[in-house]
Design an enzyme around this catalytic site. Structure first.
Site, short mmCIF file in Angstrom:
data_model
loop_
_atom_site.label_atom_id
_atom_site.label_comp_id
_atom_site.label_asym_id
_atom_site.label_seq_id
_atom_site.Cartn_x
_atom_site.Cartn_y
_atom_site.Cartn_z
N SER A 1 16.27 -1.06 -30.28
CA SER A 1 15.60 0.19 -29.94
C SER A 1 14.21 -0.10 -29.39
O SER A 1 13.67 -1.18 -29.57
CB SER A 1 15.48 1.08 -31.18
OG SER A 1 16.72 1.19 -31.84
N GLU B 1 18.17 -1.17 -37.40
CA GLU B 1 17.81 -2.39 -36.68
C GLU B 1 17.99 -3.62 -37.57
O GLU B 1 18.48 -4.65 -37.10
CB GLU B 1 16.35 -2.30 -36.21
CG GLU B 1 16.14 -1.33 -35.05
CD GLU B 1 14.68 -1.13 -34.71
OE1 GLU B 1 14.40 -0.67 -33.61
OE2 GLU B 1 13.82 -1.40 -35.58
#
Length: 275
Positions: free
Chosen positions: A58, A136
Site C-alpha cells: 500500500s 501489510e
C-alpha cells in the site's frame, strides 16, 4: 548498471491487454520521480519470470510497482496471482487487469513489494501511515522475499528521525483510551494521539474496523518495542516491521537509486529516464 526507466505511463493501467503507447513525455515532480525510480528498479530486480504469487503493498509508491509489473507484458503476468494488503492495492490490481488473490488461498508468497514511512540503516521500518499495517505485515510475513520501496525522504539513520507522526498502532475501539494512556505514561510517548480522519467527522477506521493511534518516540527509543506494545490488551498490530525486509530501494532527487540490503551492503546505481 544502468536502469532504463520510461518517462511516464498511467500509474493505474486500465487493462493489461491494452496497447501500451508512450504518452507525451511529462516530467514528474521530484518526489514522484523518486518514487517511480525506486519502484521500477525494485520490480526489475525482484519480480522475475518464475515468480507466480506476488504481494502488492500500500501507499503512494505502489502504483508505480503495479505499472512496472504490467509493463512486463501479458505473457509474463497471465499465470500470476497478486495478493493485496488493503483496499487501495486491491483496486490497483483489479484496474490493471491482473489476477486477484487472497492470503487465505495463497499462504506462501514469492515476493511482496511494499512502501514504508521510514526505514533505518538496519532495514527496520515504520509502516501504517495509510492504516494498512496489519494486513501489510501478514502479507510481508507470508513472503519468501519482502522488498521495500520509497523515496529519499524515508531513508533514515534511525527510526523516529524523519517520520514525525510516530509508530502507528491499530487498536480495538473499545480499548483505545486505556491504551493511549498507557503509551503516554508507561511507554514514553507523551504525544501519542488517536488518528483523526481528514474528510469525515471522527477517527480513522481501518479496513478491519479498528482505530489507529500514532505514537511518536525519540530517535533511539525504537530499538524494537513492538513486542511489548503488542502485548497490551486491545492492541491488534504495531507498525514496526523489524528484521523483515531483504532490501530497501530509495529513489533519489538526482535520478539515482540507493539500495540497502539486509547483509549491510549499500549500493547506489544510476537510472536513465528513457524508453
Amino acid at each position: 548498471m544502468a536502469i532504463l526507466i520510461p518517462q511516464t505511463f498511467s500509474a493505474i493501467p486500465q487493462s493489461i491487454t491494452a496497447a501500451r503507447k508512450p504518452e507525451a513525455l511529462k516530467p514528474l515532480a521530484a518526489i514522484e520521480s523518486s518514487k517511480r525510480l525506486a519502484a521500477y528498479t525494485a520490480v526489475d530486480h525482484h519480480i522475475k519470470p518464475e515468480h507466480r504469487i506476488i504481494g502488492i503493498g500500500s501507499g503512494s509508491t505502489v502504483p508505480y510497482v503495479v505499472d512496472r509489473i504490467v509493463q512486463q507484458g501479458v505473457e509474463a503476468n497471465k499465470d500470476r496471482v497478486f495478493v493485496p494488503t488493503g483496499f487501495q492495492s486491491k483496486q490497483l490490481i483489479v484496474n490493471a487487469g491482473l489476477t486477484l488473490g487472497d492470503v487465505d488461498e495463497y499462504l506462501s508468497i514469492d515476493v511482496t513489494i511494499d512502501g514504508a514511512d521510514e526505514v533505518d540503516r538496519n532495514l527496520n521500518c515504520i509502516k501504517g501511515g495509510g492504516a494498512c499495517h496489519l494486513r501489510e505485515k501478514v502479507i510481508a510475513e507470508a513472503a519468501e522475499t519482502f522488498i521495500v520501496v520509497a523515496d529519499y525522504r524515508k531513508n533514515a539513520e534511525s527510526l523516529g528521525t524523519n517520520y514525525p507522526p510516530g509508530v502507528p498502532i491499530e487498536v480495538v475501539p473499545f480499548a483505545y483510551v486505556k491504551i493511549l494512556n498507557t503509551l503516554r505514561k508507561t511507554f514514553g510517548s507523551p504525544n501519542a494521539a488517536l488518528r483523526m480522519a481528514v474528510k469525515k467527522a471522527g477517527p480513522v477506521v481501518t479496513d478491519n474496523g479498528n482505530f489507529v493511534i500514532d505514537a511518536p518516540f525519540e530517535p533511539g527509543q525504537l530499538q524494537d518495542p513492538a513486542t511489548q506494545i503488542k502485548l497490551l490488551t486491545g492492541v491488534v498490530e504495531v507498525g514496526l516491521f523489524c528484521n523483515m525486509a531483504k532490501a530497501a530501494y530509495f529513489g533519489n532527487e538526482d535520478g539515482t537509486v540507493t539500495i540497502h540490503r539486509a547483509d549491510g551492503t549499500v549500493e547506489q546505481i544510476a537510472a536513465g529516464a528513457q524508453e
